[in-house]
Design a protein around this motif. Sequence first.
Motif, mmCIF file in Angstrom:
data_model
loop_
_atom_site.group_PDB
_atom_site.id
_atom_site.type_symbol
_atom_site.label_atom_id
_atom_site.label_comp_id
_atom_site.label_asym_id
_atom_site.label_seq_id
_atom_site.Cartn_x
_atom_site.Cartn_y
_atom_site.Cartn_z
ATOM 1 N N UNK A 282 0.813 -1.220 0.000
ATOM 2 C CA UNK A 282 0.000 0.000 0.000
ATOM 3 C C UNK A 282 0.847 1.271 0.000
ATOM 4 N N UNK A 283 1.872 1.389 0.864
ATOM 5 C CA UNK A 283 2.615 2.658 0.899
ATOM 6 C C UNK A 283 3.451 2.941 -0.350
ATOM 7 N N UNK A 284 3.805 1.907 -1.121
ATOM 8 C CA UNK A 284 4.742 2.116 -2.237
ATOM 9 C C UNK A 284 4.093 2.006 -3.606
ATOM 10 N N UNK A 285 2.921 1.385 -3.699
ATOM 11 C CA UNK A 285 2.327 1.165 -5.018
ATOM 12 C C UNK A 285 2.109 2.480 -5.775
ATOM 13 N N UNK A 286 1.514 3.519 -5.155
ATOM 14 C CA UNK A 286 1.332 4.767 -5.904
ATOM 15 C C UNK A 286 2.648 5.386 -6.364
ATOM 16 N N UNK A 287 3.703 5.237 -5.565
ATOM 17 C CA UNK A 287 4.990 5.799 -5.958
ATOM 18 C C UNK A 287 5.597 5.026 -7.130
ATOM 19 N N UNK A 288 5.359 3.707 -7.172
ATOM 20 C CA UNK A 288 5.833 2.930 -8.310
ATOM 21 C C UNK A 288 5.084 3.347 -9.580
ATOM 22 N N UNK B 292 1.030 -2.126 6.273
ATOM 23 C CA UNK B 292 1.484 -0.808 5.810
ATOM 24 C C UNK B 292 2.727 -0.299 6.539
ATOM 25 N N UNK B 293 2.817 -0.576 7.854
ATOM 26 C CA UNK B 293 4.001 -0.138 8.593
ATOM 27 C C UNK B 293 5.251 -0.839 8.070
ATOM 28 N N UNK B 294 5.152 -2.157 7.862
ATOM 29 C CA UNK B 294 6.288 -2.911 7.325
ATOM 30 C C UNK B 294 6.607 -2.461 5.909
ATOM 31 N N UNK B 295 5.551 -2.197 5.111
ATOM 32 C CA UNK B 295 5.764 -1.739 3.745
ATOM 33 C C UNK B 295 6.461 -0.391 3.690
ATOM 34 N N UNK B 296 6.099 0.504 4.617
ATOM 35 C CA UNK B 296 6.771 1.799 4.656
ATOM 36 C C UNK B 296 8.245 1.651 4.992
ATOM 37 N N UNK B 297 8.560 0.757 5.932
ATOM 38 C CA UNK B 297 9.953 0.509 6.294
ATOM 39 C C UNK B 297 10.732 -0.076 5.119
ATOM 40 N N UNK B 298 10.146 -1.104 4.472
ATOM 41 C CA UNK B 298 10.826 -1.737 3.346
ATOM 42 C C UNK B 298 10.954 -0.785 2.167
#
Length: 438
Positions: A33-39, A158-164
């Motif tokens: 979720x945190x990275x998909x829009x940025x990709x 989402x927290x783990x996704x933001x870290x990764x």
Amino acid sequence: MSNAASHTPVRRAAVIFVFVTVMLDMLAFGIIIPVFPHLVQQMTGGDIANAVRWTGIMGAVFGLMQFVFSPVQGALSDRFGRRPVILASNLSLGLDFILMALAQVLPVLFIGRMISGIASASISTANAYIADVTPHDKRAAAYGLLGAAFGIGFIIGPALGGFLGGISIRAPFWVAAGLALANFLYGFFVLPESLPVERRSRVFSLRDANPLGALRLLRRYPQVFALATVFFLVALAQFSLNSTFVLYTDYRFQWGAHEVGYALALVGVCSALVQAVLVRRVVPVFGERRVMLAALLFGMGGFLTLGFATNQWLFLLGIPLLAMAGLGGPTTQSIITRQVDPGEQGRLQGAITSLGSVATIIGPFVFSQTFAWFIGSRAPLHLPGAAFVLSACLLFLGFILGWQATKGLAMPGSTRSPTDAAPASRAMTPLGDAEPGA
């Protein structure tokens, strides 16, 4: 009695597996979720407006794929069993996350998102699996566990996704792929089949394995159709949170990312506690009907509190009320499953999941536009919380429908309905009648 007791470890392993598989699936989706829009933004040349547009299109396509394929997977599981459908879904998700991790152009990412929507439609099969392996009076607690799995996945993911994502924008996709493939291997070696051959559908019909065919199945059971409509209204109402929570709290209370993160974490924790702990304690005392109707009232109160809150502390008081509304999903699911033949549980859950997918498609548009209208210059009154008030109205309609549809279930402290007086061959689950591993 001894036969039922002997099956208890089997059922415990099965229910625990379904809990783990749903949690890992939600964790995998939450991670990206945190990275998909940025990709997407990278692939559209850095243009934010274009990235937002494509992210929205992909979200709608994801919901559309769920809408179309949920009945298909449900019907396949009725014909061939739950195990192969769940395993195929887990394997497909793992390979799909790898595809998106390697994607260099937008069309490939778009195809990956379509595949995700198709594979994630297996939640209907997971729900049918629970109906197969748990007795009627334990299903609400089992569905509560699935709700808790959703909550845990979306708290941690989402927290783990933001870290990764801080390490690499593609790292969350690789981790999501690893989780899905580990889930496949776990299921391959652990998951037993829940639907015996003699209780399966004799044919697989494309006429029934589509959204319209699934709705025809619901219409054959008037009480089920009414309760499925309640389920849809609840799912639609929840999109006021998905669509406006961040913008509303910024507009009304000037919250930033940290405040929103803490509030959403509170939502997840409260919801997980209600689903995992409270459902199994209150349903045996008050009965499924009363708990379902009370949950709708709690939800109405929660949304009205959010919509009319004059300060942030009053706003936060609405969150536990909304979490209490989570009592309604497991009880509604449990009531619905008792009205349908075991050989049609997959199609039933596919139909319900399809209705939820319709909410996924139309909900963001309806509530975002409602919010925008009531803070605009043309609004008949300035009401920033109008989207939440609309959700409360939807739950009120659901309360009326639920009340009418379940009049025959008003039995104090009982989870049995008159329809439970079916022949033992149809009313009993294939794994006995012992306590599930909840």
